[in-house]
Design a protein around this motif. Structure first.
Motif, PDB file in Angstrom:
ATOM      1  N   GLU A 140      15.202  33.156  42.998  1.00  0.00           N
ATOM      2  CA  GLU A 140      14.262  32.358  42.212  1.00  0.00           C
ATOM      3  C   GLU A 140      14.169  30.929  42.746  1.00  0.00           C
ATOM      4  O   GLU A 140      13.097  30.321  42.727  1.00  0.00           O
ATOM      5  N   SER A 176       7.733  35.451  39.041  1.00  0.00           N
ATOM      6  CA  SER A 176       8.656  36.322  38.322  1.00  0.00           C
ATOM      7  C   SER A 176       8.705  37.714  38.951  1.00  0.00           C
ATOM      8  O   SER A 176       9.782  38.286  39.150  1.00  0.00           O
ATOM      9  N   ASP A 177       7.530  38.262  39.273  1.00  0.00           N
ATOM     10  CA  ASP A 177       7.475  39.591  39.888  1.00  0.00           C
ATOM     11  C   ASP A 177       8.149  39.583  41.255  1.00  0.00           C
ATOM     12  O   ASP A 177       8.881  40.519  41.613  1.00  0.00           O
ATOM     13  N   ARG A 180      11.960  39.438  40.855  1.00  0.00           N
ATOM     14  CA  ARG A 180      12.504  40.740  40.463  1.00  0.00           C
ATOM     15  C   ARG A 180      12.551  41.697  41.654  1.00  0.00           C
ATOM     16  O   ARG A 180      13.522  42.435  41.831  1.00  0.00           O
ATOM     17  N   TYR A 181      11.492  41.656  42.458  1.00  0.00           N
ATOM     18  CA  TYR A 181      11.447  42.532  43.639  1.00  0.00           C
ATOM     19  C   TYR A 181      12.595  42.225  44.595  1.00  0.00           C
ATOM     20  O   TYR A 181      13.305  43.128  45.049  1.00  0.00           O
ATOM     21  N   ALA A 183      15.407  40.597  43.981  1.00  0.00           N
ATOM     22  CA  ALA A 183      16.706  40.863  43.358  1.00  0.00           C
ATOM     23  C   ALA A 183      17.035  42.350  43.396  1.00  0.00           C
ATOM     24  O   ALA A 183      18.188  42.740  43.608  1.00  0.00           O
ATOM     25  N   ALA A 184      16.014  43.190  43.217  1.00  0.00           N
ATOM     26  CA  ALA A 184      16.239  44.636  43.190  1.00  0.00           C
ATOM     27  C   ALA A 184      16.454  45.209  44.587  1.00  0.00           C
ATOM     28  O   ALA A 184      17.283  46.094  44.796  1.00  0.00           O
TER      29      ALA A 184
END
Length: 280
Positions: A140, A176-177, A180-181, A183-184
């Motif tokens: 982030e 945000s998207d 998340r991408y 991090a995953a």
């Protein structure tokens, strides 16, 4: 398992933090890159409205897109290795050198010079972020560094209602998207829809400033100003935006973010950076 305790924010900004917020508002709302160039030239220079040949304008936009793609990979992979301490002057000198080299070959050097200058600026932005308490290991934070390049794309000196907060609102879902991408997956693929969407949004605004930079380098009235000086102004512009941006993020970690943003909006209207709402 016990319930997660709510985050308890301080009820109101301290005197020093209020001053920090006022400084952040001024940094984020007060001036454009075109204004910096005008002051550098010592006169009013209409580079914003100056029309570039279509092929040059498109080359500037393409260079901005490529530069941000490079910056994205750096932002999500190696910012932790950025030098510690205040390296603002060091990065300004590097950017001036890159601009001088690029300026020596004219606008044709933009596709080569801009990715280098953008990466140098990103390192400086990361240093500013860390000095405001950001963790450079967090995806982030890298994306927040990338956001800075979207903050300088106003067309002129008249800031419309919303300013910085409006831009952050427009980018919020994409950031945000993308976070998340990353991090995953734990890795960066430039073709991932979440990252493509964010890069598109940022580059459309960054491209405005890059086009202004190209226009400044091409303008006969600015012929005496070196590419190094223009690139120095370019770098200082985004360093200023980064200080404001990461001051805001620091305050939002300390206080209720909605309250910080409401105070930001109040100051922006009070200082005349935003147009007052109709009927106000």
């Amino acid at each position: 398992m016990s319930a997660k305790l709510p985050v308890l924010y301080q009820p109101g900004l301290s005197g020093s933090d209020m001053e920090s917020l006022r400084t952040a508002v001024a940094a984020l709302e007060r001036q454009s890159f075109a204004g910096r160039i005008a002051r550098l030239a010592g006169r009013k220079v209409g580079i914003v409205g100056q029309s570039l040949p279509p092929e040059v304008h498109q080359a500037a936009l393409n260079a901005a897109q490529r530069a941000l793609t490079v910056a994205l990979n750096v932002a999500l992979s190696s910012l932790e290795g950025a030098p510690r301490g205040d390296t603002t002057r060091f990065h300004r000198r590097l950017a001036a050198f890159a601009g001088g080299v690029g300026g020596a070959v004219g606008l044709a050097g933009l596709p080569i010079e801009l990715p280098l200058s953008t990466t140098i600026m990103l390192r400086s932005i990361a240093d500013i972020a860390r000095n405001e308490g950001e963790n450079l290991r967090e995806p982030e934070t890298g994306l927040a560094c990338l956001e800075v390049f979207a903050l300088g794309g106003q067309e002129d000196e008249n800031i419309l209602e919303g300013g910085y907060l409006a831009i952050r609102g427009l980018l919020a879902k994409s950031v945000s998207d993308a976070a998340r991408y990353v991090a995953a997956r734990g890795m960066v693929h430039d073709s991932a829809p979440a990252l493509v969407r964010l890069l598109s949004q940022v580059s459309s605004r960054f491209g405005v400033v890059v086009s202004q930079k190209a226009a400044a380098q091409a303008a006969p009235v600015l012929g005496a100003i070196s590419g190094a000086a223009i690139n120095l102004a370019f770098t200082e512009h985004f360093q200023t935006l980064a200080r404001g941006h990461f001051t805001m993020r620091r305050l939002e970690r300390l206080y209720d973010p909605a309250m910080v943003r409401a105070e930001y909006a109040r100051i922006a209207r009070e200082e005349g950076y935003w147009e007052a709402p109709a009927g106000a």
